[in-house]
Each structure stands twice: as C-alpha cells, then as structure tokens.
Scaffold this motif. Structure first.
Motif, PDB file in Angstrom:
ATOM      1  N   ARG A  29       0.827  -1.188   0.000  1.00 42.34           N
ATOM      2  CA  ARG A  29       0.000   0.000   0.000  1.00 42.34           C
ATOM      3  C   ARG A  29       0.873   1.255   0.000  1.00 42.34           C
ATOM      4  NH1 ARG A  29      -4.741   1.964   0.902  1.00 42.34           N
ATOM      5  NH2 ARG A  29      -4.760   3.914   2.089  1.00 42.34           N
ATOM      6  N   GLY A  30       1.952   1.199   0.763  1.00 39.03           N
ATOM      7  CA  GLY A  30       2.960   2.247   0.677  1.00 39.03           C
ATOM      8  C   GLY A  30       2.641   3.522   1.431  1.00 39.03           C
ATOM      9  N   ARG A  31       1.488   3.653   2.068  1.00 38.30           N
ATOM     10  CA  ARG A  31       1.254   4.848   2.894  1.00 38.30           C
ATOM     11  C   ARG A  31       0.407   4.429   4.095  1.00 38.30           C
ATOM     12  NH1 ARG A  31      -2.051   5.084  -1.512  1.00 38.30           N
ATOM     13  NH2 ARG A  31      -4.284   5.333  -1.069  1.00 38.30           N
ATOM     14  N   PRO A  32       0.411   5.246   5.135  1.00 33.45           N
ATOM     15  CA  PRO A  32      -0.332   4.846   6.340  1.00 33.45           C
ATOM     16  C   PRO A  32      -1.807   4.624   6.054  1.00 33.45           C
ATOM     17  CG  PRO A  32       0.999   6.805   6.739  1.00 33.45           C
ATOM     18  CD  PRO A  32       1.066   6.539   5.282  1.00 33.45           C
ATOM     19  N   LEU A  33      -2.386   3.733   6.821  1.00 31.37           N
ATOM     20  CA  LEU A  33      -3.774   3.367   6.638  1.00 31.37           C
ATOM     21  C   LEU A  33      -4.661   4.379   7.375  1.00 31.37           C
ATOM     22  CD1 LEU A  33      -4.789   0.825   5.199  1.00 31.37           C
ATOM     23  CD2 LEU A  33      -4.873  -0.311   7.402  1.00 31.37           C
ATOM     24  N   GLY A  34      -5.498   5.106   6.631  1.00 32.41           N
ATOM     25  CA  GLY A  34      -6.408   6.045   7.292  1.00 32.41           C
ATOM     26  C   GLY A  34      -7.645   5.307   7.785  1.00 32.41           C
ATOM     27  N   VAL A  35      -8.482   6.033   8.547  1.00 30.80           N
ATOM     28  CA  VAL A  35      -9.704   5.398   9.064  1.00 30.80           C
ATOM     29  C   VAL A  35     -10.579   4.974   7.893  1.00 30.80           C
ATOM     30  CG1 VAL A  35     -11.781   5.748  10.433  1.00 30.80           C
ATOM     31  CG2 VAL A  35      -9.615   6.722  11.184  1.00 30.80           C
ATOM     32  N   GLY A  36     -11.044   3.726   7.926  1.00 31.87           N
ATOM     33  CA  GLY A  36     -11.948   3.240   6.897  1.00 31.87           C
ATOM     34  C   GLY A  36     -11.226   2.751   5.645  1.00 31.87           C
ATOM     35  N   GLU A  37      -9.930   2.956   5.548  1.00 33.64           N
ATOM     36  CA  GLU A  37      -9.221   2.499   4.346  1.00 33.64           C
ATOM     37  C   GLU A  37      -8.871   1.024   4.485  1.00 33.64           C
ATOM     38  OE1 GLU A  37      -5.953   5.201   3.973  1.00 33.64           O
ATOM     39  OE2 GLU A  37      -7.095   6.462   2.599  1.00 33.64           O
ATOM     40  N   LEU A  54      -6.360 -11.432   1.793  1.00 35.30           N
ATOM     41  CA  LEU A  54      -6.453 -10.944   3.161  1.00 35.30           C
ATOM     42  C   LEU A  54      -6.632  -9.434   3.091  1.00 35.30           C
ATOM     43  CD1 LEU A  54      -5.890 -11.575   6.283  1.00 35.30           C
ATOM     44  CD2 LEU A  54      -3.612 -10.706   5.816  1.00 35.30           C
ATOM     45  N   THR A  55      -7.617  -8.907   3.806  1.00 34.59           N
ATOM     46  CA  THR A  55      -7.753  -7.458   3.836  1.00 34.59           C
ATOM     47  C   THR A  55      -7.462  -6.952   5.238  1.00 34.59           C
ATOM     48  OG1 THR A  55     -10.089  -7.552   4.389  1.00 34.59           O
ATOM     49  CG2 THR A  55      -9.541  -7.444   2.059  1.00 34.59           C
ATOM     50  N   VAL A  56      -6.819  -5.794   5.283  1.00 36.56           N
ATOM     51  CA  VAL A  56      -6.523  -5.141   6.551  1.00 36.56           C
ATOM     52  C   VAL A  56      -7.233  -3.799   6.508  1.00 36.56           C
ATOM     53  CG1 VAL A  56      -4.722  -4.260   8.047  1.00 36.56           C
ATOM     54  CG2 VAL A  56      -4.249  -6.197   6.543  1.00 36.56           C
ATOM     55  N   SER A  57      -8.114  -3.526   7.466  1.00 32.11           N
ATOM     56  CA  SER A  57      -8.761  -2.229   7.442  1.00 32.11           C
ATOM     57  C   SER A  57      -8.638  -1.555   8.797  1.00 32.11           C
ATOM     58  CB  SER A  57     -10.239  -2.382   7.061  1.00 32.11           C
ATOM     59  OG  SER A  57     -10.841  -3.334   7.899  1.00 32.11           O
ATOM     60  N   HIS A  58      -8.522  -0.234   8.734  1.00 32.33           N
ATOM     61  CA  HIS A  58      -8.352   0.549   9.952  1.00 32.33           C
ATOM     62  C   HIS A  58      -9.748   0.859  10.482  1.00 32.33           C
ATOM     63  CE1 HIS A  58      -6.114   3.190  12.603  1.00 32.33           C
ATOM     64  NE2 HIS A  58      -7.094   4.046  12.488  1.00 32.33           N
ATOM     65  N   ALA A  59     -10.131   0.225  11.580  1.00 37.94           N
ATOM     66  CA  ALA A  59     -11.472   0.415  12.120  1.00 37.94           C
ATOM     67  C   ALA A  59     -11.360   0.644  13.607  1.00 37.94           C
ATOM     68  CB  ALA A  59     -12.322  -0.816  11.840  1.00 37.94           C
ATOM     69  N   PRO A  60     -11.452   1.909  14.053  1.00 35.22           N
ATOM     70  CA  PRO A  60     -11.286   2.195  15.488  1.00 35.22           C
ATOM     71  C   PRO A  60     -12.269   1.372  16.313  1.00 35.22           C
ATOM     72  CG  PRO A  60     -11.319   4.222  14.224  1.00 35.22           C
ATOM     73  CD  PRO A  60     -11.653   3.116  13.271  1.00 35.22           C
ATOM     74  N   GLY A  61     -11.771   0.824  17.392  1.00 38.63           N
ATOM     75  CA  GLY A  61     -12.636   0.030  18.259  1.00 38.63           C
ATOM     76  C   GLY A  61     -12.577  -1.451  17.927  1.00 38.63           C
ATOM     77  N   ALA A  62     -12.270  -1.753  16.671  1.00 35.93           N
ATOM     78  CA  ALA A  62     -12.168  -3.163  16.314  1.00 35.93           C
ATOM     79  C   ALA A  62     -10.804  -3.673  16.766  1.00 35.93           C
ATOM     80  CB  ALA A  62     -12.318  -3.340  14.815  1.00 35.93           C
ATOM     81  N   GLY A  63     -10.628  -4.958  16.741  1.00 34.96           N
ATOM     82  CA  GLY A  63      -9.327  -5.491  17.130  1.00 34.96           C
ATOM     83  C   GLY A  63      -9.214  -6.926  16.689  1.00 34.96           C
ATOM     84  N   LEU A 122      -3.794  -6.899  17.852  1.00 33.66           N
ATOM     85  CA  LEU A 122      -3.696  -5.757  16.941  1.00 33.66           C
ATOM     86  C   LEU A 122      -4.874  -4.850  17.261  1.00 33.66           C
ATOM     87  CD1 LEU A 122      -3.070  -7.799  13.686  1.00 33.66           C
ATOM     88  CD2 LEU A 122      -1.372  -6.538  14.967  1.00 33.66           C
ATOM     89  N   HIS A 123      -4.601  -3.627  17.722  1.00 32.55           N
ATOM     90  CA  HIS A 123      -5.681  -2.737  18.105  1.00 32.55           C
ATOM     91  C   HIS A 123      -6.141  -1.905  16.912  1.00 32.55           C
ATOM     92  CE1 HIS A 123      -5.442  -3.818  22.246  1.00 32.55           C
ATOM     93  NE2 HIS A 123      -4.136  -3.643  22.219  1.00 32.55           N
ATOM     94  N   ASP A 124      -7.456  -1.669  16.847  1.00 32.38           N
ATOM     95  CA  ASP A 124      -8.053  -0.815  15.811  1.00 32.38           C
ATOM     96  C   ASP A 124      -7.786  -1.321  14.394  1.00 32.38           C
ATOM     97  OD1 ASP A 124      -8.827   0.671  17.924  1.00 32.38           O
ATOM     98  OD2 ASP A 124      -7.270   2.207  17.690  1.00 32.38           O
ATOM     99  N   LEU A 125      -7.499  -2.586  14.251  1.00 32.82           N
ATOM    100  CA  LEU A 125      -7.260  -3.134  12.912  1.00 32.82           C
ATOM    101  C   LEU A 125      -8.149  -4.358  12.743  1.00 32.82           C
ATOM    102  CD1 LEU A 125      -3.404  -2.923  12.693  1.00 32.82           C
ATOM    103  CD2 LEU A 125      -5.002  -1.767  11.194  1.00 32.82           C
TER     104      LEU A 125
END
Lengths: 509, 397
Positions: free
Chosen positions: A451-459, A470-479, A491-494
C-alpha cells in the motif's frame, strides 16, 4: 570534537598519559613524583643522579642506565624536558651523565596531577558545594551594583579578580553537582544492599537530597534576577577587566584567560541558572534529578521489603571467584558443581535384554545378560592428494539437500496458508499454529508495504494469498487477537479478514 | 493386614505423564527459563508445581523454586567429582580463570542495572576484580576470551539476553552489544550456602552432605539419579543396609516418577533412560571417540571376565587391567577397527585412546591408576557390541 578522528598533534599530546599505564608504571609515577612533590617542581630542574638518589630514599633501587632510559622515555612523551644547556657535550654518555638536567613540562604537570587524583580517588559521596550558591549570589549582586561610570573608574585588577571569583565558585558548584550525580546513579541500582544498610543509606541520602533541593529552590529566583541585570553590561565589565597587562605567548598569541573575563563565558552561567531557548535551566534539571533519585530509592526500598529471596551476596561471590582463580582444573570443576548445582544428570543408554528372564538383584554383572549395542563403523579412506591442486568439490549432495529443504519450507508455508484460509471472514480472536501465525503476519506486513502509505480510518489494504485474499482495514474500536503456542498477539483498531477467491470476480481465463 | 483396603482413586494418566516429563526436564536443566527451548517444560512445571516440590523435597532433599519466568531445582554437590564441568559452546570445559570471571560477572551484575552495554559490564567486572584482589587484565586477549566464555554461559542460562549488537565477536573485535539482565534469575544461580565456608574443599564437602533428615535414602537416591553408576563400594554401612532392603521398591519408584529403568546387580545399580535423553553426555553413542571407547571397553571386559567370574564378591566390583594389557588391547582394537575412526584419530592413536578413556572415566566405568593401569567397574560388563565396518565407496586410491 567535530572531526571524526584526532589530529596527529592531539594523538601525540595524549601519549603523555602512557607512562602511568605501562608495565613499569610504578617507577614512572615515582619519578614524576620527584618532580611534582615540592612546590618548586615547576621551577627547578634535577639531574638523573638526583632523581636516582630521591628514588633510592623511597626504596626504588634502580641503576643509572634504567633511570636514564626512564627519563628519556618521559622526555620523548613530553612529560619532561631537558633544561637548556650551555656547553657542548662530546659524547652521549657525557651528555646524559654529567650535565643533563630535567624539568617538568606544563603538560607533564597537568597529566601527573590527574594521575595523582585518580590514584587517590575513592568512590565516595561528595557533597555538592551548595554553599557556593550564596557566594555566587553575593558576587553577582556586587557586580550588578556597578553602573557604566563605576565600571569605567574601577581598578581592572580588582574587577578581574571579582569576575574570576564568581566563575571559580560556579565551576566548583557544577563539577561537584556532576560528581554527586554520578555517585548517586551508581548507588541507586545497587542490588546487594540488605535492609539495614539500605535504611541507613536511605535516611542520609533522602535528607541530603531534600536539603539540596531546598537550597537550590531558595537561591534560584534571586540569582536569575541578578544575573539578568549583570548581563546588560557584561561586555563593559570584561573590557575594563582586560585593560591590564596581558601575558603573550612566544608566537604573540594572547595567553588563555581565566573563565569570566570573556563575554562568551557568561553563556554557561546563563544556561545553568536561567536556561536558553527551548531548554530548561540546568538548575531545574538538577532538581528534577534529585526528585528522580528519591523515587528510585523508594523503588529499591519496596524491593527490599517484598523480596524475601536471599540475594547472592557480592562479597561471597568475590571469595568464590578467588577460589576458582587459584584452583587446579579438577578442583575448579568440582567447585562449580558444588557451588552452582547446575549440572544435568548423566545416565548410560541401552537397556539390557532380560525381560524374558528377570535377573535377581544379587547376580553379578559379570554373569548376567548384556545390552546389545549395534555399531556400524564406516571406512573413511585417506584421501591422498598427489601433486595436484585441491580436488573439485562435489556440491551435488549439498544442492539436493538445499532443494529438499526448500520443498519442505514450501510445503509448510502452503499448509500455513491453508490453515489461515480455513478462517473465512473477519478474524476476531483466532487460534493458529506458530507457522500460520508467522505466515499471517507476513501477509499483513506485505499488505501494508504494498500500500505504501499509512492506513487512514476506513481504508483497506489487501494482499493475495493464492486463491484467496487478506484485507486489513483501519477500524477504530475493532481489534484482532491471534493466539498461538508462541504467545498472544493483539492488533488494536485493525480488522483482518479472509476472503475466498469468488469474493473478487477473477478472470480464470 | 486387618484393615479393609479401599482401592486408591485412579490417577489421571495424562497428569502422571506430564509430571514425569516436568521432573525429567528439571533434572536435565536445573534452571528452566521461559526464553529458551525449555518454555514448554516450564509451563508443565508451573502446572504441577505442588507435586514436584514434594517429589524433590521428599525424594532427594532438593529445593524447587518456581517463579513466573523461571524454575530452579537447587541441586546439591556431588563431592569430589570433576566430571561435570561447565562447558563452553564448543564443548571444551571451562578453565579456572573462566569460572573466576563468571563469578565476578555475576557479582557485578548484582550491583548493576537491568540493561547495560557490554563495555559498561566490563568496567563493572574490572572493579569487582579489584575488590576480589584478583589480577584480571581485560585488555589481554586471554582474559577477554575467558570473560566472553562466561558471558556466553550466562546467556545460555537465561540470565543475560542479547538485545542488540554482536556479542559473539566482542572478545576479538570489541563489537558493541546491548544486554538485558534478568535480575530475578541472577539470584537463582548459586545453590550452595557460600557464607561460612573456609575454602573450596570445605565448600565441596559441605555441599554434598545430605541433611540428617533424609539420611541414607536421600544420599543413595541422589547418586542413582545424578550419576551413571551406583557402586556398592562407595556406600557407607548404613546406606548399604538401606539399599539392600529397599532396592526393589526403589526400582518401582524411579520407574513411576522419572521413567528411569534401574538395573539392580550385586555390584551396584545403573539407572538407564530408555529414551536416552535424560543425560548431558550420551554413551554408548555415535562419534569416533565414543565408538572407540565402547570397542576398548568390550575388548578389555572379554579379557577380564574369566578372572572376575572366579573372584570373591567384594573383588568383583573393580577389576584391574595392567598398563601393558591396556596397551596391547588398544593396539588390537585400533588394528581391527582403526579404519572406521576419524582421520585425526587414525593419525594420532595415542590421542584417540586418551579421548576414549576420558569418555569411560566420565561415566564412572573406568578409573585410571597412578601407574597407568585401568580399573574397570563391573557395570562395564553389561555391553556386548556387534560391530560392522562398511566401506563408503571412497576407499584409498
């Protein structure tokens, strides 16, 4: 130091330290003492004979040859110099024996002063010279009282003395503070103090620290005030103090001045008491350190109060080290087993074949059944080399082994990926084998790297796992929690999810 | 028995197996820690902590301490036994100098921080050496290598952990490395009470004494579990009596709790591990030196057996082979089997025999007499060798 390495001149200057660390350091130090022992050391010179006589009085019996060698070594390294001479010598012997006189160089004096200090230095606490704070305050107050007219009419000598005195007191305060803290940092981590020792130590040190902090707190605001007033006319003060006679070196350079007579010197004073842009004053740092030290003392106290386990005492271990050092091999090995008890047990292998016919325990080993040990020896032929360069190494076997190893690794990886794939959907808390865990982390890392850049919320970052993704998504509260025999990873918030291939319409062309 | 006996509740088979595995792990590695290969064993030790503490306390008079990150079985001394040195990673035993530096390092670490660079540690070891009155020169390569051996040993024991850097090349190239100190494990290293001992001999003797409470049972069991051979000539009268009455029961005890098969004979006993893993050195086993040791042992037993069979019982425990006999038998064995030994051994047969002899001494099967003769223990007669010599297709040109 700005340059990466010392210049040649600097290296040569450091050679002056060598005499104190070599084989013969005892005699060298004794010789240097004959030059520095009296107040007249810097001014008078001595001949080799006089040096020998003084050494003999101290119990060093050295012949003249050796003395000459030692003295010329010291001359070579710049600790001593031969006095200027009037007459010409006709031979080396004459030069050395009759008329060579030696005197201490400035460098030699400096080095030897340090040597003596090191030798006499004990690791003891030294009180911080807080009394200097009062002195500095008085000195600065007197200076701040001078206005431009008073400065212009002041006696340069007296003014210079006042300035230098303030700085001497400041120097003493700084160096004693530094000493005290290095001592403190050494004792705070002592693990070998028992309760009684520590109690004494603690009271003395805590009281002292408290007094020290109070002292600084009392003087600091005043000194900072006065210093700011003085600083407005530092340049004038220095200029006036410098109008007197100045010593110049042979090359015409002005000799180095005492601290305080150059406006630049005042920066350090400012930094210590007031601080600078973006940094606290050193005095505030000292207070903070003192507070930290108190906290560390309390931590240690808690450890001693709770730790019921007896510590291996320092002195006992030193005694043990001495015993080992003086023992022969066999004693040392026996002592190791006795003192540490870390040896594994040792047993013979191969059970005897007496199951069919139990042997009574009174039978002799010489008459009872035995344990059969098959022993396959391989004939290892002597490979002779006859007048040729080395044989061509045959790497076929190694290559085959490498290929087999690669195949095994591939198989393991495939197994690990299949294991991950079995967990289709969101991975909340998942149990995996160690192999699968490292494979999953590998995929996760690849997803983020590609991806090459930091993962923003919802990305979402995605990576292909071969027939699934495999998908990795930034989801606050998820883990995501991965539990494997090697441990637990959170892994927090991921949110990680596994999607089968049909999830993305693929061309299977 | 007039009482009505109730059958005991059946033991959980898995728990028994786990306990046995944990006890064996502690006997093999008396300091188990969580950062090494012993992590799984440590989990079992923690799970069965109560039972294990009782087993070792009642059975051997050993104290077991279980911490969150480590378990330590405090073994006691073996007396004047020089066959259990601490070994360096290459297999060579420690020198007295290395042991001394190990002690200095442990002393220094006890006063130090929980994380430090290797050069800081060197400075602390220097000052510990000064306190001990030892002349240690850590600028000389000999002492640097000795210190390096000590640091490696402490790393293997789990007391030091190399966080970053290159400790391996420190001795020769002064490479930097950052070390974590596991302070809780430092206190678990020394097992003997050092205070009050007035010399190495005193400490060695005192550490080997079982407490009065255990008496003969503890002393004999320790020997069975720690050493390859229990020899009747090494037992006191009281121990001999206890052993004669209890040995059949003891055989069951060792089999149930530790999975060791105790072979009982007139001259003593050996505890054999059927899996062959409850030991620091294996024998019989592969390797040129150990092959030769086994072949020599068998050849000598063949010569001594007829005489031993006719001898009176006390004379059967140790049988002597004169130096001439040892030399003759060694020559025979090498002539017949030498082709199967490694090259250094073929080129230097004296060295090969010395190495083989050391293996046998380490296992208590042989004692060397001052005149060079060998005493063979009766237990040496328990091995029969079926040896074959196969070519590997790379014969002499």
């Amino acid at each position: 130091m700005t340059s990466a390495s010392l210049t040649h001149a600097e290296r040569v200057r450091l050679e002056a330290l060598r005499y104190a660390t070599g084989e013969e350091s005892a005699t060298y130090v004794a010789i240097m003492r004959t030059f520095t022992g009296e107040i007249a050391g810097l001014l008078s010179d001595q001949s080799a004979a006089e040096v020998a006589a003084r050494l003999a009085a101290q119990g060093f019996e050295l012949d003249r040859e050796t003395i000459d060698d030692r003295l010329s070594y010291l001359v070579e390294h710049g600790n001593l110099a031969r006095s200027p001479r009037e007459t010409e010598a006709r031979s080396l012997r004459e030069y050395l024996q009759n008329r060579a006189r030696y005197q201490l160089t400035q460098r030699g004096e400096l080095v030897h002063r340090f040597v003596e200090e090191l030798l006499g230095h004990t690791e003891s606490a030294r009180e911080v010279s807080t009394e200097m704070l009062g002195g500095i305050l008085d000195g600065l107050t007197a200076l701040s009282a001078l206005d431009a007219a008073a400065i212009g009419s002041a006696d340069p000598e007296t003014l210079a003395r006042d300035l230098v005195t303030v700085f001497a007191q400041f120097e003493r305060l700084v160096s004693s503070t530094r000493d005290f803290y290095t001592y403190l940092s050494q004792v705070l981590i002592r693990y070998d103090l028992d309760r009684a020792e520590f109690a004494v130590f603690k009271t003395a040190l805590l009281d002292y620290l408290q007094r020290f902090v109070d002292e600084i707190a009392r003087h600091m605001p005043q000194i900072a005030d006065v210093l700011q007033r003085v600083e407005t006319h530092v340049d004038a003060l220095c200029a006036r103090a410098n109008t007197g006679q100045r010593l110049r070196g042979v090359d015409g350079e002005v000799a180095r001045r005492s601290a305080g007579l150059d406006p630049a010197d005042w920066r350090s004073l400012h930094a210590w008491f007031i601080g600078g842009a973006g940094r606290d004053s050193d005095a505030a740092g000292v207070r903070r350190l003192a507070t930290d030290a108190m906290r560390a003392l309390l931590v240690n106290l808690r450890r001693i109060a709770t730790g019921g386990r007896e510590q291996s005492r320092y002195s006992d271990l030193l005694v043990l080290a001495r015993w080992f050092a003086e023992a022969d091999d066999d004693t040392a090995h026996a002592l190791w087993a006795a003192a540490f008890g870390l040896h594994p047990c040792r047993h013979l292998a191969f059970v005897a074949d007496d199951d069919a016919d139990p042997v009574p325990p009174t039978a002799s080993w010489w008459r009872t059944p035995v344990a059969d040990v098959p022993l396959a020896l391989r004939r290892t032929g002597a490979r002779t080399v006859r007048g040729r360069a080395g044989r061509r190494e045959d790497y076929a076997a190694a290559k085959a082994a490498r290929i087999a190893e690669r195949e095994r690794a591939e198989e393991r990886r495939a197994g690990a990926l299949a294991e991950i794939r079995a967990h289709t959907g969101r991975l909340g808390t998942v149990r995996l084998s160690d192999d699968a865990r490292s494979a999953l982390l590998g995929l996760y890392a690849r997803a983020l790297v590609e991806r090459g850049r930091p993962l923003g919320v919802g990305e979402v970052a995605e990576v292909d796992g071969g027939g699934w993704s495999l998908t990795v998504s930034h989801a606050p509260g998820a883990g995501t929690t991965i539990v494997s025999p090697a441990g637990r990873l959170e892994l927090h918030d991921l949110a990680l999810a596994v999607h089968p291939a049909e999830y993305r319409q693929r061309d299977t062309g | 028995m007039s009482r009505i006996e109730r059958p005991a509740p059946a033991e959980d088979v898995q728990a028994v197996a786990e306990r046995q595995r944990a006890a064996r792990a502690l006997l093999r590695t008396p300091l188990l820690h969580a950062d090494g290969p012993g992590a799984d064993d440590l989990r079992l030790v923690r799970r069965h902590r109560m039972d294990l503490e009782r087993l070792f306390a009642d059975g051997f008079g050993y104290r077991l301490v279980v911490d969150p990150g480590a378990a330590r079985l405090f073994k006691t001394g073996l007396g004047r036994d020089a066959t259990r040195p601490l070994r360096r990673r290459g297999g060579k035993p420690f020198t007295p100098r290395m042991y001394a530096l190990l002690c200095l390092t442990v002393a220094a670490l006890g006063r130090g921080k929980s994380q430090l660079l290797v050069d800081e540690l060197v400075a602390q070891v220097r000052s510990a050496a000064v306190d001990a009155g030892l002349d240690v020169d850590l600028d000389s390569i000999t002492d640097r290598r000795a210190l390096h051996a000590a640091l490696s040993a402490l790393a293997d024991l789990g007391v030091l952990h190399e966080r970053d850097g290159d400790l391996e090349h420190w001795a020769d190239h002064r490479t930097a490395s950052l070390l974590d100190v596991r302070r809780d494990r430092l206190g678990l290293l020394v097992s003997a009470v050092l205070a009050g001992a007035d010399g190495p001999d005193d400490l060695i003797d005192r550490a080997a004494l079982p407490s009065a409470a255990g008496g003969a049972r503890v002393a004999v069991r320790r020997r069975v579990v720690e050493s390859p051979i229990l020899s009747v000539d090494a037992l006191t009268e009281e121990q001999t009596e206890w052993w004669r009455r209890g040995r059949n029961r003891e055989r069951e005890w060792f089999a149930d709790r530790l999975g060791l098969q105790v072979e009982l004979r007139a001259e003593g006993a050996v505890a054999i591990d059927p899996d062959g893993e409850l030991t620091d050195v294996e024998f019989p086993a592969g390797g040129s030196g150990r092959h030769l040791a086994l072949l020599l042992l068998e050849a000598l037993v063949a010569r001594l057996r007829p005489g031993a069979r006719e001898a009176a019982a006390p004379e059967r425990v140790w049988r002597r082979a004169d130096p001439e006999l040892v030399a003759a038998v060694s020559a025979e064995v090498i002539a017949e089997w030498g082709a199967g030994l490694k090259r250094e051994h073929r080129e230097n047969t004296e060295h090969a025999v010395t190495e083989a002899r050391q293996v046998l001494v380490d296992f208590g099967l042989v004692r060397v007499e001052p005149d060079g003769g060998w005493l063979l223990h009766a237990a040496a007669a328990r091995y029969a060798v079926t040896a074959t010599l196969a070519g590997d297709g790379q014969g002499d040109a």
